[in-house]
Design an enzyme around this catalytic site. Sequence first.
Site, PDB file in Angstrom:
ATOM      1  N   GLY A  12      48.025  26.126   9.344  1.00 40.01           N
ATOM      2  CA  GLY A  12      47.678  26.866   8.142  1.00 40.01           C
ATOM      3  C   GLY A  12      48.795  27.726   7.595  1.00 40.01           C
ATOM      4  O   GLY A  12      48.544  28.661   6.831  1.00 40.01           O
ATOM      5  N   LYS A  43      49.428  25.158   3.863  1.00 45.04           N
ATOM      6  CA  LYS A  43      49.373  25.774   2.540  1.00 45.04           C
ATOM      7  C   LYS A  43      50.190  25.002   1.501  1.00 45.04           C
ATOM      8  O   LYS A  43      49.838  24.979   0.326  1.00 45.04           O
ATOM      9  CB  LYS A  43      49.894  27.216   2.623  1.00 45.04           C
ATOM     10  N   ASP A 119      41.157  31.963   1.221  1.00 43.66           N
ATOM     11  CA  ASP A 119      42.104  33.001   1.604  1.00 43.66           C
ATOM     12  C   ASP A 119      43.267  33.064   0.615  1.00 43.66           C
ATOM     13  O   ASP A 119      43.611  32.083  -0.039  1.00 43.66           O
ATOM     14  CB  ASP A 119      42.631  32.760   3.018  1.00 43.66           C
ATOM     15  N   ASP A 120      43.866  34.235   0.529  1.00 46.90           N
ATOM     16  CA  ASP A 120      45.076  34.469  -0.270  1.00 46.90           C
ATOM     17  C   ASP A 120      44.878  34.082  -1.738  1.00 46.90           C
ATOM     18  O   ASP A 120      45.701  33.376  -2.340  1.00 46.90           O
ATOM     19  CB  ASP A 120      46.273  33.723   0.330  1.00 46.90           C
ATOM     20  N   TYR A 168      39.574  38.423   4.994  1.00 44.77           N
ATOM     21  CA  TYR A 168      39.558  37.815   6.328  1.00 44.77           C
ATOM     22  C   TYR A 168      40.105  38.738   7.407  1.00 44.77           C
ATOM     23  O   TYR A 168      40.300  38.314   8.547  1.00 44.77           O
ATOM     24  CB  TYR A 168      40.327  36.495   6.325  1.00 44.77           C
ATOM     25  N   ASP A 228      55.919  32.457   9.344  1.00 47.32           N
ATOM     26  CA  ASP A 228      56.271  32.161   7.956  1.00 47.32           C
ATOM     27  C   ASP A 228      56.534  33.438   7.169  1.00 47.32           C
ATOM     28  O   ASP A 228      56.476  34.549   7.706  1.00 47.32           O
ATOM     29  CB  ASP A 228      55.176  31.309   7.285  1.00 47.32           C
ATOM     30  N   ASN A 257      47.357  29.893  14.647  1.00 48.52           N
ATOM     31  CA  ASN A 257      48.167  29.373  13.548  1.00 48.52           C
ATOM     32  C   ASN A 257      49.603  29.285  14.060  1.00 48.52           C
ATOM     33  O   ASN A 257      50.232  30.311  14.319  1.00 48.52           O
ATOM     34  CB  ASN A 257      48.078  30.304  12.339  1.00 48.52           C
TER      35      ASN A 257
END
Length: 455
Positions: A12, A43, A119-120, A168, A228, A257
């Site tokens: 993810g 993503k 998310d995001d 989250y 990341d 992740n």
Amino acid sequence: MSKFAIRGIIEGFYGRPWSHSDRLNMINFLGQQEMNTYVYAPKDDPYHRYDWRTLYPADHIKDFSELISAGNKVGVSIVWALSPGLSLVYSSSHELALLKNKFKAMQTIGFKKFGLFFDDIPNKLIHKEDMEKFSSLALAQAYIANEILAYLKELDPDAELFFCPTEYMGSGDSSYLNKLGNQLNQDIQIFWTGPQVCSNTLDLNNAKTVSQTIKRKVLFWDNYPVNDASMQPELHIGPYINRDKELLKYSSGILLNPMDLVETSKIAIFCAAQFLNDPLDYSPDSAWRSAIEFLVGSEQKEAFIRFAKANSYSCLEPYQPQYLEDAINEFQAKLDLNDWESALSESMQFFTQLKTDLSVLNKLPQTLSQEIKPWLEEYKEWLEIALNALTILIEFRDLSKADAGDRLKKARKELREGLIRSVDFQTYCCGDVIHNFAQKVYRSTSYFLANTPYF
């Protein structure tokens, strides 16, 4: 022995997604470690997020079929996820039909478990028609998720859905989460990353609070060892720590992740597997050492452990590498006692040992070596800088000897050049420990040279 029901990883992260061979490799590894879940959710797969309305091309479908087959062979469920939240119009029947069509296409090739991720994305409704139909973002998302699960179950009663909320992380008791808990079908698993996006701890109180709010056991999306975004200079190869051994009370499972570095991520995943399969008997240090031996072999194990300790900085250990700090602090303590001899000899021995390790680390498995190459290269540079700093102090101590002054100036020149190069280093190997030590040595001798007529 009690174990978490859901154990595995979620691809993810942001950045370059794994290759198909990477995924097959990881699925096989998960099976070896008695993990049972792999979630596909990179993503930067355009069909997953930005271009979610478009069906996957035939070559992608072939790859997904192979992932499902590989997972079936080793007992790993492959979960396919979609992240439509950046542009989805929740109230649109046309958009809902597109969603159903995308999910149906993936169900047709054999997926039984699915993810719907929000998310995001903006934390409020952004389309006028959505604001007219729904009183909150939570209700809009619950509506879509329930519709998708009902549709999937019409085609396959065993279908399952994993849901990632827009909120989250945090305290776990918000109005948004409470509405989700009330409205989402009870069969839907809800992700949670803990108190933070990348949580230092997954503690029992936070898990209890969020589970009570969402009215089901929480499924942790554990953002470790991912590196990341701003974490790219870090290499997350430390032990898997700070996860409460009693999380089973309130959690259905944990999915890590990983990094885009497949082989390197196996250290954390190996450790997490031991925790998830037997949390009460889990020993972080023992698991970590076993993980390293599994990955690099017994010959390189100790050298790699020392290298790993110089790369300990992460959300789990958000402080300078203790291993290096202890060595520098011990050196300083001996200097404070005016014990230059043992201070210098022991420190030279310490950093020389680390430099000797480089010849062993050159024999690491090729894929792993390529993944961590930037850290290995700059590790070597930092060890040279540390040894240069110690050489300066040796020459400084021996100034009465012939040519010591010239050797001191040469050593300082080499140290200065190393520190200048370090400005452009790409990694956070060694943290700031060696840099701060070397800079202190350079500055202290600068003062001496500037205020001594002899020079």
